[in-house]
Design a protein around this motif. Structure first.
Motif, mmCIF file in Angstrom:
data_model
loop_
_atom_site.group_PDB
_atom_site.id
_atom_site.type_symbol
_atom_site.label_atom_id
_atom_site.label_comp_id
_atom_site.label_asym_id
_atom_site.label_seq_id
_atom_site.Cartn_x
_atom_site.Cartn_y
_atom_site.Cartn_z
ATOM 1 N N VAL A 155 8.221 7.285 -3.422
ATOM 2 C CA VAL A 155 8.372 5.828 -3.365
ATOM 3 C C VAL A 155 9.766 5.460 -2.876
ATOM 4 O O VAL A 155 9.947 4.565 -2.037
ATOM 5 C CB VAL A 155 8.098 5.207 -4.744
ATOM 6 N N LYS A 156 10.779 6.151 -3.398
ATOM 7 C CA LYS A 156 12.168 5.848 -3.039
ATOM 8 C C LYS A 156 12.410 6.009 -1.542
ATOM 9 O O LYS A 156 13.185 5.244 -0.929
ATOM 10 C CB LYS A 156 13.111 6.751 -3.825
ATOM 11 N N SER A 157 11.738 6.969 -0.938
ATOM 12 C CA SER A 157 11.938 7.209 0.493
ATOM 13 C C SER A 157 11.309 6.121 1.362
ATOM 14 O O SER A 157 11.590 6.041 2.556
ATOM 15 C CB SER A 157 11.345 8.573 0.878
ATOM 16 N N ARG A 158 10.470 5.268 0.752
ATOM 17 C CA ARG A 158 9.737 4.259 1.521
ATOM 18 C C ARG A 158 10.229 2.828 1.275
ATOM 19 O O ARG A 158 9.686 1.889 1.847
ATOM 20 C CB ARG A 158 8.250 4.323 1.170
ATOM 21 N N CYS A 159 11.197 2.630 0.380
ATOM 22 C CA CYS A 159 11.600 1.265 0.033
ATOM 23 C C CYS A 159 13.080 1.031 0.329
ATOM 24 O O CYS A 159 13.830 1.970 0.624
ATOM 25 C CB CYS A 159 11.296 0.984 -1.435
ATOM 26 N N LEU A 160 13.492 -0.225 0.241
ATOM 27 C CA LEU A 160 14.895 -0.565 0.471
ATOM 28 C C LEU A 160 15.771 -0.046 -0.658
ATOM 29 O O LEU A 160 16.842 0.492 -0.427
ATOM 30 C CB LEU A 160 15.044 -2.088 0.583
ATOM 31 N N PHE A 161 15.339 -0.239 -1.890
ATOM 32 C CA PHE A 161 16.016 0.385 -3.020
ATOM 33 C C PHE A 161 15.056 0.455 -4.199
ATOM 34 O O PHE A 161 14.064 -0.276 -4.279
ATOM 35 C CB PHE A 161 17.298 -0.375 -3.391
ATOM 36 N N MET A 162 15.360 1.364 -5.113
ATOM 37 C CA MET A 162 14.535 1.541 -6.306
ATOM 38 C C MET A 162 15.444 1.697 -7.520
ATOM 39 O O MET A 162 16.461 2.382 -7.454
ATOM 40 C CB MET A 162 13.633 2.767 -6.168
ATOM 41 N N LYS A 163 15.046 1.048 -8.609
ATOM 42 C CA LYS A 163 15.802 1.146 -9.855
ATOM 43 C C LYS A 163 14.823 1.455 -10.981
ATOM 44 O O LYS A 163 13.858 0.726 -11.193
ATOM 45 C CB LYS A 163 16.527 -0.179 -10.130
ATOM 46 N N ILE A 164 15.074 2.562 -11.688
ATOM 47 C CA ILE A 164 14.231 2.912 -12.831
ATOM 48 C C ILE A 164 14.750 2.157 -14.042
ATOM 49 O O ILE A 164 15.901 2.336 -14.465
ATOM 50 C CB ILE A 164 14.254 4.430 -13.077
ATOM 51 N N LEU A 165 13.914 1.293 -14.598
ATOM 52 C CA LEU A 165 14.310 0.449 -15.727
ATOM 53 C C LEU A 165 14.176 1.161 -17.060
ATOM 54 O O LEU A 165 14.724 0.698 -18.061
ATOM 55 C CB LEU A 165 13.492 -0.831 -15.747
ATOM 56 N N GLY A 166 13.467 2.275 -17.073
ATOM 57 C CA GLY A 166 13.377 3.041 -18.305
ATOM 58 C C GLY A 166 12.017 3.680 -18.511
ATOM 59 O O GLY A 166 10.998 3.191 -18.006
ATOM 60 N N SER A 167 12.032 4.797 -19.220
ATOM 61 C CA SER A 167 10.816 5.423 -19.740
ATOM 62 C C SER A 167 10.885 5.284 -21.249
ATOM 63 O O SER A 167 11.897 5.639 -21.856
ATOM 64 C CB SER A 167 10.724 6.892 -19.338
ATOM 65 N N TYR A 168 9.817 4.813 -21.874
ATOM 66 C CA TYR A 168 9.885 4.412 -23.271
ATOM 67 C C TYR A 168 8.509 4.530 -23.920
ATOM 68 O O TYR A 168 7.486 4.600 -23.221
ATOM 69 C CB TYR A 168 10.386 2.965 -23.369
ATOM 70 N N PRO A 169 8.451 4.575 -25.245
ATOM 71 C CA PRO A 169 7.163 4.715 -25.921
ATOM 72 C C PRO A 169 6.264 3.510 -25.652
ATOM 73 O O PRO A 169 6.695 2.370 -25.796
ATOM 74 C CB PRO A 169 7.542 4.794 -27.409
ATOM 75 N N ALA A 170 5.033 3.786 -25.262
ATOM 76 C CA ALA A 170 4.063 2.708 -25.089
ATOM 77 C C ALA A 170 3.688 2.154 -26.465
ATOM 78 O O ALA A 170 3.720 2.873 -27.469
ATOM 79 C CB ALA A 170 2.820 3.220 -24.369
ATOM 80 N N HIS A 171 3.365 0.866 -26.501
ATOM 81 C CA HIS A 171 2.994 0.249 -27.780
ATOM 82 C C HIS A 171 1.796 0.970 -28.379
ATOM 83 O O HIS A 171 0.801 1.215 -27.712
ATOM 84 C CB HIS A 171 2.652 -1.228 -27.557
ATOM 85 N N TYR A 223 0.836 -1.207 0.000
ATOM 86 C CA TYR A 223 0.000 0.000 0.000
ATOM 87 C C TYR A 223 0.868 1.253 0.000
ATOM 88 O O TYR A 223 0.598 2.219 -0.721
ATOM 89 C CB TYR A 223 -0.922 -0.006 1.219
ATOM 90 N N ASP A 224 1.931 1.237 0.810
ATOM 91 C CA ASP A 224 2.831 2.393 0.870
ATOM 92 C C ASP A 224 3.504 2.644 -0.478
ATOM 93 O O ASP A 224 3.786 3.791 -0.829
ATOM 94 C CB ASP A 224 3.910 2.174 1.940
ATOM 95 N N LEU A 225 3.759 1.569 -1.217
ATOM 96 C CA LEU A 225 4.393 1.720 -2.527
ATOM 97 C C LEU A 225 3.434 2.326 -3.551
ATOM 98 O O LEU A 225 3.824 3.160 -4.371
ATOM 99 C CB LEU A 225 4.879 0.368 -3.045
ATOM 100 N N LEU A 226 2.196 1.893 -3.515
ATOM 101 C CA LEU A 226 1.245 2.300 -4.546
ATOM 102 C C LEU A 226 0.654 3.687 -4.313
ATOM 103 O O LEU A 226 0.271 4.364 -5.269
ATOM 104 C CB LEU A 226 0.109 1.273 -4.621
ATOM 105 N N ARG A 227 0.585 4.111 -3.070
ATOM 106 C CA ARG A 227 -0.113 5.355 -2.742
ATOM 107 C C ARG A 227 0.454 6.588 -3.448
ATOM 108 O O ARG A 227 -0.328 7.416 -3.942
ATOM 109 C CB ARG A 227 -0.109 5.566 -1.225
ATOM 110 N N PRO A 228 1.793 6.750 -3.549
ATOM 111 C CA PRO A 228 2.306 7.949 -4.241
ATOM 112 C C PRO A 228 1.867 8.041 -5.697
ATOM 113 O O PRO A 228 1.629 9.148 -6.203
ATOM 114 C CB PRO A 228 3.826 7.796 -4.123
ATOM 115 N N PHE A 229 1.756 6.907 -6.387
ATOM 116 C CA PHE A 229 1.309 6.942 -7.777
ATOM 117 C C PHE A 229 -0.158 7.383 -7.850
ATOM 118 O O PHE A 229 -0.528 8.217 -8.677
ATOM 119 C CB PHE A 229 1.475 5.569 -8.428
ATOM 120 N N ALA A 230 -0.978 6.824 -6.971
ATOM 121 C CA ALA A 230 -2.399 7.194 -6.951
ATOM 122 C C ALA A 230 -2.566 8.661 -6.593
ATOM 123 O O ALA A 230 -3.381 9.371 -7.200
ATOM 124 C CB ALA A 230 -3.154 6.302 -5.970
#
Length: 358
Positions: free
Chosen positions: A341-357, A291-298
Motif C-alpha cells: 500500500v505504501k508504495s502506491r500512495c502519497l503517504f501512509m501513517k499507521i495510527l496503531g494496532s490495538y485490541p479489538a472491542h 482499488y489500488d489501495l484495497l487490493r493488497p489487503f484483499a
C-alpha cells in the motif's frame, strides 16, 4: 426456615471474608509488578490490555456457573481498575463534562478507580495526552446512526498519538427532568446528535415542546437540574449525577444505537491475538486509486472493517482515507500488505494496532 436462612447467610459472610483476604493478597502481587515495570521502563504504560484480555478469557472459559460470565467481565474490570491504581495513578482525559457518553465509555474501559479529566473539546483530549498530563484519552469516532465524527479523524493527521484501544458503547437516551412529569416540561435540551437520534419519539410524544441544542447531553442535564420546566435527553448516569428523574427511558428511535470510541496513548499496546489496525493513507483523486489501495489487503486475506475518506486540507483534489483492518502490524501478512500500500500512495501513517472491542 429462619435457622436455615441464617446459616446460609453465615456461609456467605465467610466466603466474603475469604474473597476480601484473597483480593488483598492479589493486591500485594500487583504492587510488586508495578515496581518491576517502573524499574524496567519508567515511561511504559502500566495498563496492559493483552494481560487483561488474557485474564478475562481464562476466567470466562473456565466458569462453571451459575455466576454469569458477563458479570465476571464487569467484576474483574473493577478489580483490575483498582489494582492498576495501586501500581500508579492513571489519568484519563475525555470529552466532558461529566456524564457524557464519552465519560461512560471511559468508565467502561478503565473502571471506577481511574482519575478522569473532563475537557471541553476533542482537540483538548489529544493535547492532554500529548503533553503528558493524562496517560490516556478517550474520543468518539463514529455512531451507528449519525456516522463518523470528522473532527476526531482530522486530529490524527498531525497528532503523534497512537490508538491504544477501542470501546463500543450502546447508547440509550432518556428523557429527564426534576419532577419526572412529562406534562410539566415546556422545553427540552440536548446535543444535536441525541435530538436527531430521538426525532421520531419526540415528534410523536412531545410534538409541541421546543427543542434546544446544547454542547453535550451532560450540559443538557445540568440545565434541566436548574430549571423545573426543562427536560433533557441524556444518559442514566447524568440523571444520577444531576439529581434528575427519568420521565421516559430508552427513547432513541433505533434500538441498535452504538457509538465507537477510541483510546489514545503515546505508546502502543501489546499484541493480543485479536487486534485491529488503523491506517491513514493519502492518495490523488484519479481513476482506480481506491482499488489500488484495497487490493493488497484483499490479496493478503486481510478483512477490512471500515474505510472513510476526508479531503486532505493541504492540496486540492487530494484525499485521505482512514482504514480499519483486522490483524496486527507485527503479522507478516500485514507487513506485506502495508508495504505494498505504501508504495502506491502519497503517504501512509499507521495510527496503531490495538485490541479489538470484545
Amino acid at each position: 426456615m429462619n435457622r436455615d436462612l441464617q446459616e446460609l447467610r453465615r456461609r456467605i459472610d465467610q466466603l466474603d471474608d475469604e474473597i476480601l483476604r484473597l483480593l488483598n493478597e492479589r493486591s500485594t502481587y500487583v504492587i510488586e509488578i508495578g515496581q518491576l515495570k517502573r524499574q524496567n521502563d519508567a515511561g511504559a504504560n502500566l495498563h496492559t490490555p493483552a494481560r487483561e484480555a488474557e485474564i478475562i478469557q481464562r476466567l470466562t472459559s473456565r466458569n462453571p456457573g451459575p455466576f454469569p460470565s458477563d458479570a465476571i467481565r464487569s467484576v474483574y474490570r473493577e478489580i483490575m481498575s483498582a489494582s492498576l491504581s495501586l501500581e500508579g495513578p492513571q489519568k484519563v482525559a475525555y470529552l466532558g463534562p461529566r456524564a457524557t457518553f464519552t465519560h461512560l465509555a471511559s468508565r467502561q474501559k478503565f473502571g471506577e478507580s481511574a482519575q478522569y479529566v473532563p475537557v471541553t473539546s476533542i482537540k483538548d483530549v489529544f493535547t492532554e495526552v500529548e503533553r503528558g498530563r493524562a496517560n490516556f484519552g478517550v474520543v468518539p469516532i463514529e455512531n451507528s446512526t449519525e456516522g463518523v465524527v470528522s473532527h476526531t479523524l482530522d486530529m490524527f493527521i498531525d497528532s503523534p498519538l497512537l490508538i491504544y484501544g477501542e470501546v463500543l458503547l450502546e447508547v440509550s437516551h432518556h428523557l429527564l427532568s426534576k419532577s419526572g412529569a412529562k406534562e410539566e416540561i415546556t422545553k427540552i435540551y440536548s446535543h444535536p446528535h441525541a435530538l436527531a437520534q430521538c426525532r421520531n419519539w419526540l415528534e410523536t410524544h412531545v410534538p409541541n415542546v421546543p427543542l434546544s441544542e446544547v454542547a453535550s447531553t451532560a450540559r443538557a442535564a445540568e440545565m434541566a437540574s436548574e430549571d423545573a420546566s426543562a427536560g433533557a435527553i441524556a444518559s442514566e448516569l447524568a440523571a444520577h449525577l444531576y439529581g434528575l428523574k427519568v420521565v421516559q427511558s430508552r427513547i432513541e428511535d433505533n434500538i441498535n444505537n452504538f457509538t465507537r470510541f477510541l483510546v489514545l496513548a503515546k505508546t502502543a499496546p501489546q499484541r493480543t491475538g485479536k487486534d485491529k489496525t488503523s491506517v491513514m493513507i493519502s492518495v490523488k483523486d484519479r481513476a482506480g486509486a481506491l482499488y489500488d489501495l484495497l487490493r493488497p489487503f484483499a490479496s493478503s486475506g486481510i478483512n477490512m472493517t471500515k474505510i472513510e475518506s476526508r479531503p486532505s486540507r493541504r492540496k486540492a483534489w487530494e484525499y485521505i482515507f482512514f482504514v480499519d483492518v483486522e490483524g496486527h502490524v507485527e503479522e507478516e501478512r500485514m507487513k506485506k500488505a502495508l508495504d505494498e500500500v505504501k508504495s502506491r500512495c502519497l503517504f501512509m501513517k499507521i495510527l496503531g494496532s490495538y485490541p479489538a472491542h470484545a
